[in-house]
Design a protein around this motif. Sequence first.
Motif, short mmCIF file in Angstrom:
data_model
loop_
_atom_site.label_atom_id
_atom_site.label_comp_id
_atom_site.label_asym_id
_atom_site.label_seq_id
_atom_site.Cartn_x
_atom_site.Cartn_y
_atom_site.Cartn_z
N ILE A 44 0.84 -1.20 0.00
CA ILE A 44 0.00 0.00 0.00
C ILE A 44 0.87 1.25 0.00
CG2 ILE A 44 -1.67 1.33 1.34
CD1 ILE A 44 -2.90 -1.01 -0.15
N GLU A 45 1.96 1.22 0.77
CA GLU A 45 2.85 2.38 0.82
C GLU A 45 3.45 2.69 -0.55
OE1 GLU A 45 2.56 0.64 4.90
OE2 GLU A 45 2.80 -0.15 2.88
N ILE A 46 3.79 1.64 -1.29
CA ILE A 46 4.34 1.84 -2.64
C ILE A 46 3.29 2.45 -3.57
CG2 ILE A 46 5.28 0.65 -4.67
CD1 ILE A 46 6.41 -1.45 -2.63
N LEU A 47 2.06 1.92 -3.47
CA LEU A 47 1.00 2.45 -4.32
C LEU A 47 0.71 3.91 -3.97
CD1 LEU A 47 -1.02 1.60 -6.56
CD2 LEU A 47 -2.71 1.31 -4.74
N VAL A 48 0.71 4.24 -2.68
CA VAL A 48 0.48 5.63 -2.27
C VAL A 48 1.56 6.53 -2.84
CG1 VAL A 48 0.56 7.18 -0.27
CG2 VAL A 48 -0.86 5.10 -0.20
N TYR A 49 2.81 6.09 -2.80
CA TYR A 49 3.91 6.88 -3.39
C TYR A 49 3.67 7.13 -4.88
CZ TYR A 49 8.46 7.93 -5.40
OH TYR A 49 9.48 8.51 -6.12
N LEU A 50 3.26 6.08 -5.61
CA LEU A 50 3.00 6.23 -7.04
C LEU A 50 1.80 7.16 -7.28
CD1 LEU A 50 3.49 2.53 -8.18
CD2 LEU A 50 5.01 4.45 -8.65
N ALA A 51 0.81 7.10 -6.38
CA ALA A 51 -0.35 7.99 -6.50
C ALA A 51 0.05 9.44 -6.29
CB ALA A 51 -1.42 7.58 -5.49
N VAL A 52 0.97 9.68 -5.37
CA VAL A 52 1.50 11.04 -5.16
C VAL A 52 2.23 11.53 -6.41
CG1 VAL A 52 3.16 12.42 -3.85
CG2 VAL A 52 1.64 10.82 -2.65
N GLN A 53 3.02 10.63 -7.01
CA GLN A 53 3.74 10.98 -8.24
C GLN A 53 2.78 11.35 -9.37
OE1 GLN A 53 6.77 11.30 -6.66
NE2 GLN A 53 7.64 10.64 -8.61
N GLU A 54 1.58 10.75 -9.36
CA GLU A 54 0.59 11.03 -10.39
C GLU A 54 -0.29 12.23 -10.04
OE1 GLU A 54 -0.12 9.53 -13.41
OE2 GLU A 54 1.74 8.38 -13.19
N ASN A 55 0.00 12.86 -8.90
CA ASN A 55 -0.77 14.05 -8.46
C ASN A 55 -2.26 13.76 -8.30
OD1 ASN A 55 1.42 15.96 -8.37
ND2 ASN A 55 1.40 15.96 -10.61
N LEU A 56 -2.58 12.60 -7.76
CA LEU A 56 -3.97 12.28 -7.49
C LEU A 56 -4.49 13.13 -6.33
CD1 LEU A 56 -4.18 8.40 -7.90
CD2 LEU A 56 -4.39 10.19 -9.62
#
Length: 370
Positions: free
Chosen positions: A274-286
Amino acid sequence: MKKGFSLPLWVAGASRSALKKLVGFPFDNYELIKIPNEKKEIKIEIHSVGLIKGDSHALGISFAKSGLDLDITQNLEIWTIASLEKISLNNLVQRNPINIIAGSGVGIKENTSEICISNFAKELLYDNLLDIIPEGFNLNLEIIFPNGEFLAERTSNKSFGIVDGLSIIGTSAETYSSASPDQLEEAKTELAKLIKNDFKGKVVFVIGENGLNLAKTCNVKLPIIKVGNWLGPLIVDAAIKKVKTVILFGYHGKLIKLAGGIFHTHNHIADGRIEILVYLAVQENLPPELIVNLSTLNTLEDALLVLERFNQYIAEKLFHNLSNTIEKRSFAYVNRYVKTDMKIAAILFDRKRQIRWSGTNGNDYISYFK
């Protein structure tokens, strides 16, 4: 590396003991189980056996001893209930001589309600029970794992559409630890043997039994090696052996760890999905509120459902970015140890065993899996 015996052997042992009791044989505290396509028998300890339901059924009990500390089926209590059904002379089309029934705690396929049992486990039961079934009868065999439904909550069974308990999916007699260094050495040895033959430079590393089964179902026309959790060292070994392309094929909930730089993927070593997905979501500016929601979830599949409800396009984009990140982080990991231009391709499937996403390199090979 062989630590004990797989779950199907203990099921077969309890089943054979129950059937023998039903037809009048005396109780033994062990059963010799024949292994399909091998000239050997394995001694399986039986806890107890007895007649029930007015002596029309027999109950056999065993306790699985895989020998692996991190195996969820270690010491699993197994019940098998055997009963005989007379074949009707009027029934010209006979069903299978053994009717395998999923009792309490045994996993079933969500879509079909069929028992989740491997071909190896079925063959094992047939090879060890057919010779005892009296002529003119079929065998009804109910398998029960009293603690199975509880233990299944600690597995990823639901992610693959298996509900209500533990599956019986062993594919060999011996048990192997995917976290053991010996498992890595076996995969290295298999890769070395592969390269000695008519090798074209491309190999598929499938993650786990579900990945292997799905790849075989797709009839992939590339050499396949089933790998455990030592993905990083095995990819490095492939580079050292001058492999041109490694295709990583697996469940998104496993391969995502590579995107976070976790290259030993056993849950007892590290999680962080989940932490990895959250990081990727931040990178995508969600949106921040969506990211906070994602951070509270327990499984990657739950996160995918939330993303798809929010916006299907964004969900697909995020998971394609995940696939690209897996490729990039894996390539960077390998080049920390050996300079190589070996391509690493990532192809991911979801809980419904649908092949969904691929990285830039994976795009070149995803058609092999459809």
